[in-house]
Design a protein around this motif. Structure first.
Motif, PDB file in Angstrom:
ATOM      1  N   GLU A 197      -5.635   2.254   2.520  1.00  0.00           N
ATOM      2  CA  GLU A 197      -5.150   1.591   1.307  1.00  0.00           C
ATOM      3  C   GLU A 197      -4.821   0.130   1.586  1.00  0.00           C
ATOM      4  O   GLU A 197      -4.988  -0.732   0.712  1.00  0.00           O
ATOM      5  CB  GLU A 197      -3.907   2.324   0.787  1.00  0.00           C
ATOM      6  CG  GLU A 197      -3.367   1.802  -0.528  1.00  0.00           C
ATOM      7  CD  GLU A 197      -4.272   2.111  -1.713  1.00  0.00           C
ATOM      8  OE1 GLU A 197      -4.251   1.320  -2.691  1.00  0.00           O
ATOM      9  OE2 GLU A 197      -4.994   3.126  -1.675  1.00  0.00           O
TER      10      GLU A 197
ATOM     11  N   THR B  67       2.178   1.743  -3.447  1.00  0.00           N
ATOM     12  CA  THR B  67       1.092   2.204  -4.317  1.00  0.00           C
ATOM     13  C   THR B  67       0.835   3.695  -4.131  1.00  0.00           C
ATOM     14  O   THR B  67       0.676   4.446  -5.107  1.00  0.00           O
ATOM     15  CB  THR B  67      -0.194   1.416  -4.020  1.00  0.00           C
ATOM     16  OG1 THR B  67       0.026   0.032  -4.302  1.00  0.00           O
ATOM     17  CG2 THR B  67      -1.359   1.926  -4.865  1.00  0.00           C
ATOM     18  N   LEU B  68       0.813   4.150  -2.884  1.00  0.00           N
ATOM     19  CA  LEU B  68       0.570   5.568  -2.605  1.00  0.00           C
ATOM     20  C   LEU B  68       1.702   6.441  -3.130  1.00  0.00           C
ATOM     21  O   LEU B  68       1.465   7.540  -3.645  1.00  0.00           O
ATOM     22  CB  LEU B  68       0.393   5.774  -1.099  1.00  0.00           C
ATOM     23  CG  LEU B  68      -0.898   5.209  -0.496  1.00  0.00           C
ATOM     24  CD1 LEU B  68      -0.858   5.284   1.025  1.00  0.00           C
ATOM     25  CD2 LEU B  68      -2.119   5.957  -1.029  1.00  0.00           C
TER      26      LEU B  68
ATOM     27  N   GLU C 148      -4.350   7.255   5.728  1.00  0.00           N
ATOM     28  CA  GLU C 148      -4.473   6.907   4.310  1.00  0.00           C
ATOM     29  C   GLU C 148      -3.799   5.573   4.016  1.00  0.00           C
ATOM     30  O   GLU C 148      -4.305   4.774   3.216  1.00  0.00           O
ATOM     31  CB  GLU C 148      -3.858   8.013   3.452  1.00  0.00           C
ATOM     32  CG  GLU C 148      -4.644   9.311   3.450  1.00  0.00           C
ATOM     33  CD  GLU C 148      -3.903  10.430   2.750  1.00  0.00           C
ATOM     34  OE1 GLU C 148      -4.529  11.112   1.910  1.00  0.00           O
ATOM     35  OE2 GLU C 148      -2.702  10.625   3.039  1.00  0.00           O
TER      36      GLU C 148
ATOM     37  N   ALA D 117       0.831  -1.206   0.000  1.00  0.00           N
ATOM     38  CA  ALA D 117       0.000   0.000   0.000  1.00  0.00           C
ATOM     39  C   ALA D 117       0.865   1.255   0.000  1.00  0.00           C
ATOM     40  O   ALA D 117       0.558   2.237  -0.693  1.00  0.00           O
ATOM     41  CB  ALA D 117      -0.920  -0.008   1.217  1.00  0.00           C
TER      42      ALA D 117
END
Length: 210
Positions: free
Chosen positions: A44, A26-27, A40, A23
């Motif tokens: 995610e 990805t962010l 956040e 995650a």
């Protein structure tokens, strides 16, 4: 509790930890930065905020864990066969390190910008020590082959190279160096460090006067 239950629980923890790191990556790729919150990141990861903290800790810990994971997967192979020229191995290693970072700038630039700019008394020294040991392996082989400048030792030279590379990477992270400039500066530094030009001694020969 049986061994089977322990194994199942540990497997679940490992899977959730992997989800957190995925995650985070990805962010970073989505936003081009590390300016995401732990809330956040938890969203995610599809985990609660408390679980995210309990499994891996704060944001700095997450990002260092992600960097170490990518380093594990990079497989910068050092050819340590006896018939391999240890001098050439030094420059091969330099090219591979540069390729690792510059080959994925969307990921490494924001990640390294955060890690080089935020003090972390636990994870930063550990990561730097890991990088230093990488160069020590290379320089140990060069020292055994008699390839280091007189009066220097492998760990000392490895430390010089590692510190220079960290500074050069910082220039690349802030887009002051491109890939070619980063490699050029590192190779030039290695050349000057390992193959210094010996200054000619002043001649003591008398000049015949005519």
């Amino acid at each position: 509790m049986t061994d089977r239950h322990v194994t199942t629980r540990e497997t679940g923890k490992h899977a959730r930890r992997a989800a957190i790191l995925q995650a985070a990556e990805t962010l970073i790729r989505r936003s081009g930065s590390t300016d995401f919150s732990m809330q956040e990141l938890a969203a995610e990861s599809q985990l609660s905020l408390a679980t995210t903290y309990n499994l891996i800790g704060g944001k700095s810990t997450v990002l260092y864990a992600l960097l170490n994971l990518r380093a594990d997967h990079a497989h910068i192979a050092l050819d340590m066969r006896p018939d391999t020229d240890p001098r050439e191995r030094v420059f091969t290693c330099a090219r591979e390190v540069v390729r690792q970072f510059t080959g994925d700038p969307l990921f490494y630039r924001p990640l390294m910008r955060f890690l080089l700019g935020v003090p972390d008394p636990v994870h930063h020294p550990a990561f730097m020590a890991r990088g230093l040991e990488h160069w020590c392996v290379v320089m140990d082989a060069l020292e055994r082959a008699g390839g280091l400048p007189q009066g220097t030792h492998a760990r000392e030279v490895a430390n010089f190279v590692h510190l220079f590379l960290t500074g050069a990477l910082d220039m690349w992270v802030h887009e002051e160096y491109d890939e070619a400039r980063l490699l050029h500066e590192l190779e030039r530094y290695l050349t000057v460090l390992l193959f210094p030009v010996t200054a000619s001694k002043p001649s003591t020969k008398k000049v015949r006067r005519t």
